[in-house]
Design a protein around this motif. Sequence first.
Motif, PDB file in Angstrom:
ATOM      1  N   LYS A 199       0.778  -1.151   0.027  1.00 44.84           N
ATOM      2  CA  LYS A 199       0.023   0.003   0.095  1.00 44.84           C
ATOM      3  C   LYS A 199       0.866   1.287  -0.052  1.00 44.84           C
ATOM      4  O   LYS A 199       0.739   2.275  -0.621  1.00 44.84           O
ATOM      5  N   GLU A 200       1.770   1.286   0.697  1.00 42.58           N
ATOM      6  CA  GLU A 200       2.794   2.461   0.848  1.00 42.58           C
ATOM      7  C   GLU A 200       3.479   2.599  -0.580  1.00 42.58           C
ATOM      8  O   GLU A 200       3.800   3.587  -0.914  1.00 42.58           O
ATOM      9  N   SER A 201       3.842   1.598  -1.067  1.00 40.90           N
ATOM     10  CA  SER A 201       4.611   1.586  -2.391  1.00 40.90           C
ATOM     11  C   SER A 201       3.739   2.309  -3.483  1.00 40.90           C
ATOM     12  O   SER A 201       4.036   2.990  -4.301  1.00 40.90           O
ATOM     13  N   GLU A 202       2.352   1.709  -3.581  1.00 42.74           N
ATOM     14  CA  GLU A 202       1.232   2.242  -4.441  1.00 42.74           C
ATOM     15  C   GLU A 202       1.150   3.781  -4.147  1.00 42.74           C
ATOM     16  O   GLU A 202       1.045   4.653  -5.080  1.00 42.74           O
ATOM     17  N   PHE A 203       0.947   4.289  -2.735  1.00 46.88           N
ATOM     18  CA  PHE A 203       0.800   5.491  -2.416  1.00 46.88           C
ATOM     19  C   PHE A 203       1.882   6.496  -2.896  1.00 46.88           C
ATOM     20  O   PHE A 203       1.537   7.512  -3.661  1.00 46.88           O
ATOM     21  N   ARG A 204       3.023   5.979  -2.728  1.00 48.90           N
ATOM     22  CA  ARG A 204       4.190   6.741  -3.422  1.00 48.90           C
ATOM     23  C   ARG A 204       4.344   6.888  -4.692  1.00 48.90           C
ATOM     24  O   ARG A 204       4.417   8.121  -5.232  1.00 48.90           O
ATOM     25  N   ARG A 205       4.081   5.912  -5.579  1.00 51.77           N
ATOM     26  CA  ARG A 205       3.840   6.115  -6.928  1.00 51.77           C
ATOM     27  C   ARG A 205       3.042   6.768  -7.487  1.00 51.77           C
ATOM     28  O   ARG A 205       3.065   7.883  -8.133  1.00 51.77           O
ATOM     29  N   LYS A 206       1.462   6.892  -6.811  1.00 44.14           N
ATOM     30  CA  LYS A 206       0.478   7.818  -7.228  1.00 44.14           C
ATOM     31  C   LYS A 206       0.989   9.398  -6.841  1.00 44.14           C
ATOM     32  O   LYS A 206       0.742  10.210  -7.667  1.00 44.14           O
ATOM     33  N   GLU A 207       1.709   9.444  -5.639  1.00 39.02           N
ATOM     34  CA  GLU A 207       2.020  10.646  -5.180  1.00 39.02           C
ATOM     35  C   GLU A 207       3.122  11.398  -6.177  1.00 39.02           C
ATOM     36  O   GLU A 207       2.997  12.421  -6.595  1.00 39.02           O
ATOM     37  N   ARG A 208       4.078  10.458  -6.591  1.00 42.96           N
ATOM     38  CA  ARG A 208       5.018  10.973  -7.655  1.00 42.96           C
ATOM     39  C   ARG A 208       4.305  11.476  -8.795  1.00 42.96           C
ATOM     40  O   ARG A 208       4.888  12.186  -9.577  1.00 42.96           O
ATOM     41  N   GLU A 209       3.460  10.306  -9.496  1.00 40.17           N
ATOM     42  CA  GLU A 209       2.721  10.717 -10.692  1.00 40.17           C
ATOM     43  C   GLU A 209       1.964  12.151 -10.584  1.00 40.17           C
ATOM     44  O   GLU A 209       2.008  12.933 -11.662  1.00 40.17           O
ATOM     45  N   GLU A 210       1.281  12.317  -9.339  1.00 42.18           N
ATOM     46  CA  GLU A 210       0.532  13.503  -9.174  1.00 42.18           C
ATOM     47  C   GLU A 210       1.604  14.515  -9.422  1.00 42.18           C
ATOM     48  O   GLU A 210       1.175  15.845  -9.830  1.00 42.18           O
ATOM     49  N   ARG A 211       2.720  14.647  -8.547  1.00 44.74           N
ATOM     50  CA  ARG A 211       3.830  15.699  -8.700  1.00 44.74           C
ATOM     51  C   ARG A 211       4.334  15.980  -9.806  1.00 44.74           C
ATOM     52  O   ARG A 211       4.522  17.176 -10.120  1.00 44.74           O
ATOM     53  N   ALA A 212       4.532  14.903 -10.615  1.00 45.99           N
ATOM     54  CA  ALA A 212       5.027  15.020 -11.898  1.00 45.99           C
ATOM     55  C   ALA A 212       4.140  15.696 -12.825  1.00 45.99           C
ATOM     56  O   ALA A 212       4.357  16.653 -13.627  1.00 45.99           O
ATOM     57  N   ALA A 213       2.808  15.403 -12.562  1.00 43.31           N
ATOM     58  CA  ALA A 213       1.710  16.042 -13.738  1.00 43.31           C
ATOM     59  C   ALA A 213       1.727  17.541 -13.313  1.00 43.31           C
ATOM     60  O   ALA A 213       1.421  18.170 -14.243  1.00 43.31           O
ATOM     61  N   GLU A 214       1.576  18.088 -12.090  1.00 42.43           N
ATOM     62  CA  GLU A 214       1.572  19.199 -11.478  1.00 42.43           C
ATOM     63  C   GLU A 214       2.770  19.966 -12.116  1.00 42.43           C
ATOM     64  O   GLU A 214       2.549  21.498 -12.492  1.00 42.43           O
ATOM     65  N   LEU A 215       3.780  19.587 -12.022  1.00 49.26           N
ATOM     66  CA  LEU A 215       4.982  20.076 -12.496  1.00 49.26           C
ATOM     67  C   LEU A 215       5.507  19.971 -13.993  1.00 49.26           C
ATOM     68  O   LEU A 215       6.608  20.375 -14.594  1.00 49.26           O
ATOM     69  N   HIS A 216       4.599  19.323 -14.681  1.00 51.08           N
ATOM     70  CA  HIS A 216       4.682  18.709 -16.113  1.00 51.08           C
ATOM     71  C   HIS A 216       5.956  18.399 -16.542  1.00 51.08           C
ATOM     72  O   HIS A 216       6.669  18.416 -17.471  1.00 51.08           O
ATOM     73  N   LEU A 217       6.448  17.250 -15.613  1.00 49.55           N
ATOM     74  CA  LEU A 217       7.582  16.572 -15.693  1.00 49.55           C
ATOM     75  C   LEU A 217       7.287  15.020 -16.474  1.00 49.55           C
ATOM     76  O   LEU A 217       6.207  14.406 -16.034  1.00 49.55           O
ATOM     77  N   PRO A 218       8.003  14.530 -17.155  1.00 46.56           N
ATOM     78  CA  PRO A 218       7.771  13.296 -17.795  1.00 46.56           C
ATOM     79  C   PRO A 218       8.294  12.370 -16.745  1.00 46.56           C
ATOM     80  O   PRO A 218       9.739  12.619 -16.535  1.00 46.56           O
ATOM     81  N   LEU A 219       7.785  11.323 -16.768  1.00 41.62           N
ATOM     82  CA  LEU A 219       8.401  10.337 -15.830  1.00 41.62           C
ATOM     83  C   LEU A 219       8.911   9.191 -16.481  1.00 41.62           C
ATOM     84  O   LEU A 219       9.998   8.445 -16.029  1.00 41.62           O
ATOM     85  N   ASP A 220       8.746   9.106 -17.978  1.00 36.42           N
ATOM     86  CA  ASP A 220       9.362   8.168 -18.722  1.00 36.42           C
ATOM     87  C   ASP A 220      10.782   8.336 -18.724  1.00 36.42           C
ATOM     88  O   ASP A 220      11.538   7.071 -18.822  1.00 36.42           O
TER      89      ASP A 220
END
Length: 55
Positions: free
Chosen positions: A29-50
């Motif tokens: 659950k913690e790993s999934e939470f961190r992944r979602k949090e990272r994706e949300e922050r990247a979207a807010e900052l318009h950063l590519p995660l690829d």
Amino acid sequence: MADNILSDAARRSRMLEEVQREFSKFERKESEFRRKEREERAAELHLPLDGINVH
């Protein structure tokens, strides 16, 4: 008396197994939470995660 020691050891073993299962669930659950949090922050900052290698 030997029976008490064996039953105590069996109870302790079952308890440790349950604790390990619960901890594994928590880690997933913690790993999934961190992944979602990272994706949300990247979207807010318009950063590519690829292109970013995140562990």
